[in-house]
Motif scaffolding. Structure first.
Motif, PDB file in Angstrom:
ATOM      1  N   ARG A 113       0.913  -1.102  -0.156  1.00 42.60           N
ATOM      2  CA  ARG A 113      -0.461   0.232  -0.120  1.00 42.60           C
ATOM      3  C   ARG A 113       0.875   1.353   0.111  1.00 42.60           C
ATOM      4  O   ARG A 113       1.545   0.606   0.684  1.00 42.60           O
ATOM      5  CB  ARG A 113      -0.646  -0.234   1.101  1.00 42.60           C
ATOM      6  N   VAL A 114       1.237   2.653  -1.223  1.00 43.88           N
ATOM      7  CA  VAL A 114       1.436   3.377  -1.359  1.00 43.88           C
ATOM      8  C   VAL A 114       0.446   4.414  -0.460  1.00 43.88           C
ATOM      9  O   VAL A 114      -0.736   4.766  -1.064  1.00 43.88           O
ATOM     10  CB  VAL A 114       2.452   3.693  -2.427  1.00 43.88           C
ATOM     11  N   GLU A 115       1.349   5.144   0.567  1.00 45.88           N
ATOM     12  CA  GLU A 115       0.014   6.242   0.971  1.00 45.88           C
ATOM     13  C   GLU A 115       1.546   7.472   0.635  1.00 45.88           C
ATOM     14  O   GLU A 115       2.117   7.598   0.609  1.00 45.88           O
ATOM     15  CB  GLU A 115      -0.183   6.378   1.891  1.00 45.88           C
ATOM     16  N   ILE A 116       0.659   8.680  -0.312  1.00 46.71           N
ATOM     17  CA  ILE A 116       1.328   9.947  -0.806  1.00 46.71           C
ATOM     18  C   ILE A 116       0.462  11.593   0.054  1.00 46.71           C
ATOM     19  O   ILE A 116      -0.316  11.478  -0.162  1.00 46.71           O
ATOM     20  CB  ILE A 116       1.036  10.264  -2.391  1.00 46.71           C
ATOM     21  N   HIS A 117       1.267  11.877   0.925  1.00 41.25           N
ATOM     22  CA  HIS A 117       0.889  12.765   1.542  1.00 41.25           C
ATOM     23  C   HIS A 117       1.921  13.937   0.845  1.00 41.25           C
ATOM     24  O   HIS A 117       3.383  14.686   0.817  1.00 41.25           O
ATOM     25  CB  HIS A 117       1.417  13.212   2.819  1.00 41.25           C
ATOM     26  N   TYR A 118       0.671  15.337   0.984  1.00 39.38           N
ATOM     27  CA  TYR A 118       1.035  16.304  -0.369  1.00 39.38           C
ATOM     28  C   TYR A 118       0.448  17.119   0.324  1.00 39.38           C
ATOM     29  O   TYR A 118      -0.402  17.490   0.501  1.00 39.38           O
ATOM     30  CB  TYR A 118       1.564  15.945  -1.578  1.00 39.38           C
ATOM     31  N   ARG A 119       1.385  18.658  -0.274  1.00 42.36           N
ATOM     32  CA  ARG A 119       0.596  19.991   0.266  1.00 42.36           C
ATOM     33  C   ARG A 119       0.090  20.613  -0.979  1.00 42.36           C
ATOM     34  O   ARG A 119       1.151  20.829  -2.353  1.00 42.36           O
ATOM     35  CB  ARG A 119       1.187  21.042   0.648  1.00 42.36           C
ATOM     36  N   LEU A 120      -0.843  21.210  -2.225  1.00 42.57           N
ATOM     37  CA  LEU A 120      -0.297  22.037  -3.021  1.00 42.57           C
ATOM     38  C   LEU A 120       0.171  23.045  -2.912  1.00 42.57           C
ATOM     39  O   LEU A 120      -0.344  24.038  -1.390  1.00 42.57           O
ATOM     40  CB  LEU A 120      -2.235  22.373  -3.074  1.00 42.57           C
ATOM     41  N   ARG A 121       1.364  23.676  -3.238  1.00 42.96           N
ATOM     42  CA  ARG A 121       2.389  24.652  -3.109  1.00 42.96           C
ATOM     43  C   ARG A 121       0.878  25.623  -3.437  1.00 42.96           C
ATOM     44  O   ARG A 121       1.276  26.855  -2.552  1.00 42.96           O
ATOM     45  CB  ARG A 121       2.982  24.956  -4.308  1.00 42.96           C
ATOM     46  N   ARG A 122       0.142  26.091  -4.030  1.00 49.36           N
ATOM     47  CA  ARG A 122      -0.449  27.425  -4.347  1.00 49.36           C
ATOM     48  C   ARG A 122      -1.504  27.481  -3.497  1.00 49.36           C
ATOM     49  O   ARG A 122      -1.261  28.706  -2.560  1.00 49.36           O
ATOM     50  CB  ARG A 122      -1.157  27.292  -6.016  1.00 49.36           C
ATOM     51  N   THR A 123      -1.819  27.002  -2.817  1.00 54.67           N
ATOM     52  CA  THR A 123      -2.538  26.997  -1.938  1.00 54.67           C
ATOM     53  C   THR A 123      -2.583  26.414   0.012  1.00 54.67           C
ATOM     54  O   THR A 123      -3.287  26.738   0.741  1.00 54.67           O
ATOM     55  CB  THR A 123      -4.450  26.446  -2.330  1.00 54.67           C
ATOM     56  N   GLY A 124      -1.393  25.452  -0.662  1.00 59.34           N
ATOM     57  CA  GLY A 124      -0.878  25.215   1.068  1.00 59.34           C
ATOM     58  C   GLY A 124      -1.956  23.939   1.278  1.00 59.34           C
ATOM     59  O   GLY A 124      -1.933  23.437   2.726  1.00 59.34           O
ATOM     60  N   VAL A 125      -3.556  23.811   1.292  1.00 63.26           N
ATOM     61  CA  VAL A 125      -4.137  22.630   1.386  1.00 63.26           C
ATOM     62  C   VAL A 125      -3.284  21.294   1.528  1.00 63.26           C
ATOM     63  O   VAL A 125      -2.518  20.943   0.763  1.00 63.26           O
ATOM     64  CB  VAL A 125      -5.793  22.510   0.163  1.00 63.26           C
ATOM     65  N   ALA A 126      -3.205  20.567   2.554  1.00 59.50           N
ATOM     66  CA  ALA A 126      -3.212  19.228   1.952  1.00 59.50           C
ATOM     67  C   ALA A 126      -3.510  18.103   1.432  1.00 59.50           C
ATOM     68  O   ALA A 126      -4.936  18.248   1.531  1.00 59.50           O
ATOM     69  CB  ALA A 126      -2.686  18.305   3.828  1.00 59.50           C
ATOM     70  N   ARG A 127      -3.322  17.139   0.589  1.00 59.59           N
ATOM     71  CA  ARG A 127      -3.554  15.532   0.304  1.00 59.59           C
ATOM     72  C   ARG A 127      -3.427  14.679   0.144  1.00 59.59           C
ATOM     73  O   ARG A 127      -2.180  14.555   0.812  1.00 59.59           O
ATOM     74  CB  ARG A 127      -3.941  16.384  -0.679  1.00 59.59           C
ATOM     75  N   THR A 128      -3.981  13.710   0.192  1.00 58.43           N
ATOM     76  CA  THR A 128      -3.312  12.326   0.921  1.00 58.43           C
ATOM     77  C   THR A 128      -4.253  11.662  -0.800  1.00 58.43           C
ATOM     78  O   THR A 128      -4.999  11.729  -0.451  1.00 58.43           O
ATOM     79  CB  THR A 128      -3.770  11.986   1.756  1.00 58.43           C
ATOM     80  N   THR A 129      -3.069  10.517  -1.827  1.00 62.20           N
ATOM     81  CA  THR A 129      -3.893   9.902  -2.309  1.00 62.20           C
ATOM     82  C   THR A 129      -2.614   8.542  -2.334  1.00 62.20           C
ATOM     83  O   THR A 129      -1.917   8.505  -1.207  1.00 62.20           O
ATOM     84  CB  THR A 129      -3.651  10.384  -3.522  1.00 62.20           C
ATOM     85  N   GLY A 130      -3.625   7.214  -3.083  1.00 64.07           N
ATOM     86  CA  GLY A 130      -3.479   5.966  -2.658  1.00 64.07           C
ATOM     87  C   GLY A 130      -3.338   4.922  -3.191  1.00 64.07           C
ATOM     88  O   GLY A 130      -4.247   5.833  -4.179  1.00 64.07           O
ATOM     89  N   LEU A 131      -2.667   3.883  -3.084  1.00 63.05           N
ATOM     90  CA  LEU A 131      -2.547   3.048  -4.758  1.00 63.05           C
ATOM     91  C   LEU A 131      -2.291   1.691  -3.051  1.00 63.05           C
ATOM     92  O   LEU A 131      -1.154   2.268  -2.770  1.00 63.05           O
ATOM     93  CB  LEU A 131      -2.137   3.323  -5.393  1.00 63.05           C
ATOM     94  N   THR A 132      -3.219   0.552  -4.241  1.00 64.81           N
ATOM     95  CA  THR A 132      -1.768  -0.780  -3.694  1.00 64.81           C
ATOM     96  C   THR A 132      -1.608  -0.974  -5.034  1.00 64.81           C
ATOM     97  O   THR A 132      -1.806  -1.197  -5.986  1.00 64.81           O
ATOM     98  CB  THR A 132      -3.385  -1.607  -3.527  1.00 64.81           C
ATOM     99  N   LEU A 133      -0.665  -2.147  -5.389  1.00 60.16           N
ATOM    100  CA  LEU A 133       0.511  -2.235  -6.287  1.00 60.16           C
ATOM    101  C   LEU A 133       0.332  -3.603  -5.723  1.00 60.16           C
ATOM    102  O   LEU A 133       1.025  -3.817  -4.601  1.00 60.16           O
ATOM    103  CB  LEU A 133       1.770  -1.301  -6.362  1.00 60.16           C
ATOM    104  N   ALA A 134       0.607  -4.606  -6.633  1.00 59.99           N
ATOM    105  CA  ALA A 134       0.528  -5.836  -6.168  1.00 59.99           C
ATOM    106  C   ALA A 134       1.758  -6.757  -6.664  1.00 59.99           C
ATOM    107  O   ALA A 134       2.003  -5.697  -7.894  1.00 59.99           O
ATOM    108  CB  ALA A 134      -0.260  -7.368  -7.781  1.00 59.99           C
ATOM    109  N   LEU A 135       2.300  -7.407  -5.787  1.00 60.89           N
ATOM    110  CA  LEU A 135       3.584  -7.667  -6.329  1.00 60.89           C
ATOM    111  C   LEU A 135       3.946  -9.274  -6.667  1.00 60.89           C
ATOM    112  O   LEU A 135       2.993  -9.907  -6.918  1.00 60.89           O
ATOM    113  CB  LEU A 135       4.857  -7.559  -5.159  1.00 60.89           C
ATOM    114  N   GLY A 136       5.024  -9.710  -6.912  1.00 62.16           N
ATOM    115  CA  GLY A 136       5.413 -10.908  -7.588  1.00 62.16           C
ATOM    116  C   GLY A 136       5.201 -12.183  -6.776  1.00 62.16           C
ATOM    117  O   GLY A 136       5.221 -13.332  -6.430  1.00 62.16           O
TER     118      GLY A 136
END
Length: 136
Positions: free
Chosen positions: A111-134
């Protein structure tokens, strides 16, 4: 205003879709950034014409074992790609952790969780994905 103080443009979506009235409008900043993050993560370097290095290339990890070293490489790859190709965000953290279900241990996933802020507004956001491995 100095060039460095000018905010990056919102950006046109990769696949724009008309609304119910047939108009194509500029996306909101949040939607534009979110869409671009998905494009960066889903693109293999060499896949985008004219931009041979663009993309995170996460597909390279699909046959890797789910180990701490593999997860660290995934994290580094995502951090490098997002910092290089999405100047509209400040990357706060990329977390990659084992998400393997005991019933599916032979498959392995992270599971990947990406935490970032929009440079223009400073608003915090999070997005994620699940990556299947071998392997687990």
């Amino acid at each position: 205003m100095p060039a460095s103080a000018i905010a990056p443009p919102i950006g046109w979506p990769l696949l724009p879709r008309p609304d119910e009235n047939g108009r194509i409008d500029w996306p909101k900043l949040e939607a534009s950034v979110s869409g671009q993050l998905k494009v960066i993560l889903a693109t293999r370097p060499g896949e985008l014409l004219g931009h041979p290095d663009f993309g995170a290339g996460l597909q390279e990890f699909l046959h890797e074992q789910n180990t701490l070293a593999t997860r660290a490489r995934i994290q580094a790859r995502i951090e490098e790609a997002l910092q290089r190709y999405e100047p509209r965000i400040v990357l706060d953290a990329v977390e990659v952790f084992d998400d393997t279900d005991a019933a599916e241990a032979e498959l392995g996933s992270v599971r990947v969780e990406i935490h970032y802020r929009l440079r223009r507004t400073g608003v915090a956001r999070t997005t994620g994905l699940t990556l299947a491995l071998g392997g687990g």
